[in-house]
Design a protein around this motif. Structure first.
Motif, mmCIF file in Angstrom:
data_model
loop_
_atom_site.group_PDB
_atom_site.id
_atom_site.type_symbol
_atom_site.label_atom_id
_atom_site.label_comp_id
_atom_site.label_asym_id
_atom_site.label_seq_id
_atom_site.Cartn_x
_atom_site.Cartn_y
_atom_site.Cartn_z
ATOM 1 N N THR A 54 -7.630 24.625 7.595
ATOM 2 C CA THR A 54 -7.150 25.087 8.906
ATOM 3 C C THR A 54 -6.243 24.044 9.556
ATOM 4 O OG1 THR A 54 -9.138 26.416 9.238
ATOM 5 C CG2 THR A 54 -7.856 25.880 11.195
ATOM 6 N N ALA A 55 -6.670 22.780 9.513
ATOM 7 C CA ALA A 55 -5.871 21.711 10.128
ATOM 8 C C ALA A 55 -4.525 21.563 9.427
ATOM 9 C CB ALA A 55 -6.644 20.402 10.081
ATOM 10 N N SER A 56 -4.523 21.604 8.098
ATOM 11 C CA SER A 56 -3.254 21.458 7.359
ATOM 12 C C SER A 56 -2.356 22.664 7.566
ATOM 13 C CB SER A 56 -3.537 21.255 5.869
ATOM 14 O OG SER A 56 -4.178 22.394 5.311
ATOM 15 N N GLN A 57 -2.948 23.843 7.711
ATOM 16 C CA GLN A 57 -2.145 25.043 7.957
ATOM 17 C C GLN A 57 -1.472 24.975 9.325
ATOM 18 O OE1 GLN A 57 -4.333 28.768 8.048
ATOM 19 N NE2 GLN A 57 -2.588 29.886 7.201
ATOM 20 N N ILE A 58 -2.220 24.504 10.336
ATOM 21 C CA ILE A 58 -1.644 24.397 11.678
ATOM 22 C C ILE A 58 -0.562 23.317 11.716
ATOM 23 C CG2 ILE A 58 -2.145 23.745 14.076
ATOM 24 C CD1 ILE A 58 -4.945 24.965 13.672
ATOM 25 N N ALA A 59 -0.857 22.150 11.111
ATOM 26 C CA ALA A 59 0.093 21.034 11.162
ATOM 27 C C ALA A 59 1.257 21.225 10.199
ATOM 28 C CB ALA A 59 -0.641 19.733 10.844
ATOM 29 N N GLY A 60 1.026 21.952 9.121
ATOM 30 C CA GLY A 60 2.052 22.050 8.087
ATOM 31 C C GLY A 60 2.951 23.259 8.171
ATOM 32 N N THR A 61 2.644 24.178 9.033
ATOM 33 C CA THR A 61 3.464 25.395 9.169
ATOM 34 C C THR A 61 4.464 25.208 10.296
ATOM 35 O OG1 THR A 61 1.601 26.750 8.416
ATOM 36 C CG2 THR A 61 3.419 27.885 9.516
ATOM 37 N N PRO A 62 5.772 25.243 9.997
ATOM 38 C CA PRO A 62 6.773 25.027 11.053
ATOM 39 C C PRO A 62 6.812 26.173 12.056
ATOM 40 C CG PRO A 62 7.824 25.656 8.995
ATOM 41 C CD PRO A 62 6.385 25.462 8.679
ATOM 42 N N ILE A 63 7.134 25.803 13.281
ATOM 43 C CA ILE A 63 7.322 26.772 14.359
ATOM 44 C C ILE A 63 8.804 26.817 14.681
ATOM 45 C CG2 ILE A 63 6.804 27.277 16.784
ATOM 46 C CD1 ILE A 63 4.142 25.846 16.370
ATOM 47 N N ASN A 76 12.086 28.010 16.915
ATOM 48 C CA ASN A 76 12.666 28.489 18.169
ATOM 49 C C ASN A 76 13.762 29.481 17.796
ATOM 50 O OD1 ASN A 76 14.200 28.886 20.515
ATOM 51 N ND2 ASN A 76 13.751 26.812 21.276
ATOM 52 N N LEU A 77 13.510 30.746 17.968
ATOM 53 C CA LEU A 77 14.435 31.775 17.500
ATOM 54 C C LEU A 77 15.748 31.779 18.280
ATOM 55 C CD1 LEU A 77 11.924 34.729 16.874
ATOM 56 C CD2 LEU A 77 12.845 33.069 15.240
ATOM 57 N N ALA A 78 15.779 31.104 19.434
ATOM 58 C CA ALA A 78 17.018 31.070 20.217
ATOM 59 C C ALA A 78 18.046 30.119 19.616
ATOM 60 C CB ALA A 78 16.709 30.657 21.656
ATOM 61 N N ASN A 79 17.553 28.997 19.010
ATOM 62 C CA ASN A 79 18.521 28.028 18.470
ATOM 63 C C ASN A 79 18.233 27.627 17.020
ATOM 64 O OD1 ASN A 79 16.316 26.280 18.656
ATOM 65 N ND2 ASN A 79 16.981 25.444 20.640
ATOM 66 N N GLY A 80 17.203 28.186 16.439
ATOM 67 C CA GLY A 80 16.901 27.912 15.039
ATOM 68 C C GLY A 80 16.190 26.607 14.781
ATOM 69 N N ARG A 81 15.895 25.819 15.799
ATOM 70 C CA ARG A 81 15.229 24.538 15.598
ATOM 71 C C ARG A 81 13.756 24.751 15.261
ATOM 72 N NH1 ARG A 81 17.654 21.233 20.810
ATOM 73 N NH2 ARG A 81 19.826 21.066 20.057
ATOM 74 N N GLN A 82 13.223 23.826 14.455
ATOM 75 C CA GLN A 82 11.842 23.916 14.036
ATOM 76 C C GLN A 82 11.067 22.660 14.430
ATOM 77 O OE1 GLN A 82 11.894 24.761 9.799
ATOM 78 N NE2 GLN A 82 11.799 26.973 10.182
ATOM 79 N N CYS A 83 9.791 22.833 14.626
ATOM 80 C CA CYS A 83 8.897 21.699 14.899
ATOM 81 C C CYS A 83 7.522 22.013 14.326
ATOM 82 C CB CYS A 83 8.811 21.417 16.404
ATOM 83 S SG CYS A 83 8.018 22.735 17.352
ATOM 84 N N ASN A 84 6.680 21.020 14.293
ATOM 85 C CA ASN A 84 5.311 21.210 13.812
ATOM 86 C C ASN A 84 4.320 20.754 14.880
ATOM 87 O OD1 ASN A 84 7.042 20.808 11.230
ATOM 88 N ND2 ASN A 84 5.112 21.646 10.474
ATOM 89 N N LEU A 85 3.194 21.438 14.920
ATOM 90 C CA LEU A 85 2.142 21.090 15.869
ATOM 91 C C LEU A 85 1.362 19.884 15.369
ATOM 92 C CD1 LEU A 85 0.741 24.648 16.713
ATOM 93 C CD2 LEU A 85 2.232 23.240 18.142
ATOM 94 N N LEU A 86 0.860 19.104 16.327
ATOM 95 C CA LEU A 86 0.050 17.942 16.007
ATOM 96 C C LEU A 86 -1.424 18.311 16.158
ATOM 97 C CD1 LEU A 86 -0.348 14.878 15.449
ATOM 98 C CD2 LEU A 86 -0.197 14.539 17.938
ATOM 99 N N VAL A 87 -2.191 18.096 15.119
ATOM 100 C CA VAL A 87 -3.639 18.315 15.190
ATOM 101 C C VAL A 87 -4.288 16.981 15.566
ATOM 102 C CG1 VAL A 87 -5.719 18.997 13.947
ATOM 103 C CG2 VAL A 87 -3.554 20.179 13.508
#
Length: 629
Positions: free
Chosen positions: A382-391, A393-404
């Motif tokens: 679960t932790a690796s899925q949350i931290a490893g799956t990029p999010i 921003n559909l407005a500008n295409g930028r991606q980030c990852n959540l910190l667990v």
């Protein structure tokens, strides 16, 4: 001499059909025993805590019809019972048909008296004014004195006339009202007997107070008093209440001359010399209801009845090796067959071998089903899925990852145990899983929403931590007569074991200092005039001895815990912010709590999600204390 039958019955809320059948059976038994009078509790036919079922006209018609059956059965015996009285031609303040909480007196197959409840409680779990029209309000509407409406009922038994003063529950708890129903009845001429039919939930120590109050009433009036209460459980959604019965008879001197055993449905008989006002009968002593014995009795009774009411006979309990889950397991194991209880230990890398071994030892002692299901792999996934799956921003295409963070990881563990494993195991096992939270944790939200605060019932959530320990020793000493809960669990530092910072082997544990915070939290929540930081800091400023006396905690404890006013204030504000902040949101979504104390979370402690607030006086006291450092 009157032979009186005390119908201390278990009332099933919302089932007037079952309740009426039971009453008819008791009436027949009393008739066979040649009883002159049988008394049933308040709202014996419909039940009392029904929520907005009271808004259903069809249900009210059924209650009326069943009441007619009881009246018809009153041949050769006088029957006093509680039911809803409906005035179909008038409406209440809510625009619906008018309803009264009433006491009915029937004899010779007909109704000879109807007494309407005068005083309606609108505090704690009670919500009478939402549904019922009181006698006080009726007198105001008619522009009459209550004296003209609240009158004794006269019955004739073997050619002798008896004047009965019939009141309902709260009418006897009138110290804080400007109306005294018993005093009013006294002005109507001599009384032979006062009868208080009640539906009064158990509260720790409440019967001790009731005996003082009702004894005084019997003394002041010089008239015997009969208190008839119901048994069973009823609820208002978020809070489950036990009803202990404990029906009691007082003579004119205020002495207790008879009582029905608590938490027991029974039809008891009493030969009462009414003309002698009962003073010819020897007084008897009654058990104290403010001890750990009463806590165990009401929890055991309430759990058993709750399981019966929802049709559940199998339970899953997450067993951590700590005190709360241990007490929960031992409590349920004293009620259900061991094969119907599945104890589940769910270790992660943070759980010590100490608590794992203690969990296994407890399960062995109880003889319940037991399994160990580690969560490390699923938590890591679960932790690796949350931290490893990029999010994205559909407005500008930028991606980030959540910190667990470590805090998030703690919550993932708690939710993995409850929302995933325990919920799934319970479904497969054919039962439900428990919430093992105590009242201290619930007060400040020291639990994980959808994690360890989940479950079908929070049986321990009206017990402070010190009471949980008392119950652990009681279960060992009195219930089982042996050490089923290992002493090592009782001695262990309380800890959630969700990180290395909570290692029990290193003496690390919960941030709550229960010896002090139990009493601080109790002042926030249970005191009738509930304390706020202003009260706490005001007492503290008068001296720690004053504060300790007000809270009831150990003498000298506060100076041992806090070296300065700044430390004390920081601690106070931390817990107040939690109690009135995030913990509110958690409590609103918590499981139903089984009530024991004078104020319990749920419908008894109505709260809104508002911002944290400190009074102006508190801020002034705070500034003064800190400025002197």
């Amino acid at each position: 001499m009157l032979k009186i039958a005390l119908g201390q019955m278990e009332v099933l809320p919302g089932r007037p059909d079952i309740n009426t059948d039971k009453m008819l059976s008791m009436i027949q038994h009393a008739r066979n025993e040649r009883a002159d009078l049988i008394i049933f509790p308040e709202m014996a036919i419909p039940g009392y805590l029904l929520g907005d079922t009271w808004e259903q006209p069809s249900f009210l018609r059924d209650c009326e019809a069943f009441g007619q059956q009881i009246i018809a059965a009153s041949r050769d015996i006088c029957v006093i019972f509680g039911n809803v009285a409906v005035d179909w031609d008038r409406h209440g303040d809510d625009g619906r048909v008018r309803k009264h909480n009433a006491c009915f007196v029937a004899q010779a197959g007909r109704l000879i008296g109807t007494c309407i409840k005068t005083l309606q409680p609108n505090y704690r779990e009670f919500d009478d004014t939402r549904h019922f029209f009181s006698l006080r309000k009726l007198a105001l509407e008619r522009n009459q004195n209550i004296d003209s409406l609240l009158t004794p009922v006269t019955v004739t038994i073997r050619n002798d006339k008896y004047r009965l003063g019939c009141i309902i529950c709260e009418d006897g708890w009138n110290d804080d009202y400007n109306i005294d129903p018993i005093a009013i009845l006294r002005t109507q001429g001599p009384l032979d007997l006062i009868i208080n039919i009640s539906s009064s939930p158990f509260t720790l120590g409440k019967n001790n107070k009731r005996n003082r109050v009702f004894s005084k009433q019997a003394q002041e009036t010089g008239v015997p008093l009969i208190y008839l209460n119901t048994t069973g459980i009823q609820n208002n959604g978020k809070t489950v209440y036990t009803f202990d019965g404990f029906s009691t008879v007082y003579n004119r001197l205020g002495e207790i001359i008879a009582y029905c055993p608590p938490f027991t449905e029974t039809l008891d008989y009493l030969d009462l010399p009414v003309k002698a006002a009962g003073q010819d009968l020897a007084p008897t002593s009654v058990p104290d209801d403010s001890t750990i014995d009463s806590i165990y009795l009401t929890l055991s009774y309430g759990i058993k009845k709750f399981l019966q009411s929802i049709g559940m006979n199998k339970v899953v309990i997450g067993l951590s090796g700590g005190i709360d889950s241990a007490v929960s397991a031992a409590l349920f194991a004293s009620i259900l067959h061991p094969e119907n209880i599945l104890l589940v230990n769910m270790p992660s890398k943070f759980n010590s071998q100490t608590t794992r071994d203690l969990a296994a030892q407890l399960a062995q002692n109880l003889g319940c089903l037991y399994t160990v299901m580690p969560i490390e792999q699923s938590v890591e996934y679960t932790a690796s899925q949350i931290a490893g799956t990029p999010i994205t921003n559909l407005a500008n295409g930028r991606q980030c990852n959540l910190l667990v963070s470590s805090f998030v990881l703690e919550n993932i563990q708690a939710r993995d145990r409850s929302s995933r494993l325990l919920a799934g195991i319970a479904a497969a096992f054919g039962g439900g899983f428990t919430c093992n939270a105590n009242k201290s944790e619930l007060t400040v939200g020291y639990s994980t929403l959808y994690g360890d605060q989940a479950g079908f019932l929070a049986a321990l959530a009206d017990l402070w931590k010190y009471q949980v320990y008392q119950l652990a020793n009681y279960l060992n000493d009195k219930v089982y007569g042996r050490e089923v809960i290992p002493q090592a669990i009782i001695d262990l530092m309380p800890s959630a074991e969700l990180s290395y910072d909570q290692s029990v082997d290193q003496g690390k544990g919960d941030p709550i200092i229960y010896a002090y915070h139990d009493y601080l939290f109790r002042a926030f929540m249970e005191h009738w005039n509930r304390a706020t930081p202003e009260d706490i800091l005001n007492w503290y400023s008068q001296g720690t001895a004053v504060l300790e006396q007000k809270l009831g905690c150990q003498d000298g404890l506060i100076n041992k815990l806090f070296s300065s006013p700044r430390e004390f204030i920081e601690d106070l504000e931390r817990w107040w912010r939690l109690y009135t902040g995030m913990a509110v949101a958690k409590r609103i979504q918590a499981p139903p709590v089984l009530a024991v104390s004078r104020r319990v979370y749920g419908f008894d402690h109505r709260e809104a999600q508002n911002r944290v607030y400190f009074t102006q006086e508190y801020l002034r006291i705070k500034d003064r204390l800190l400025s002197t450092m």
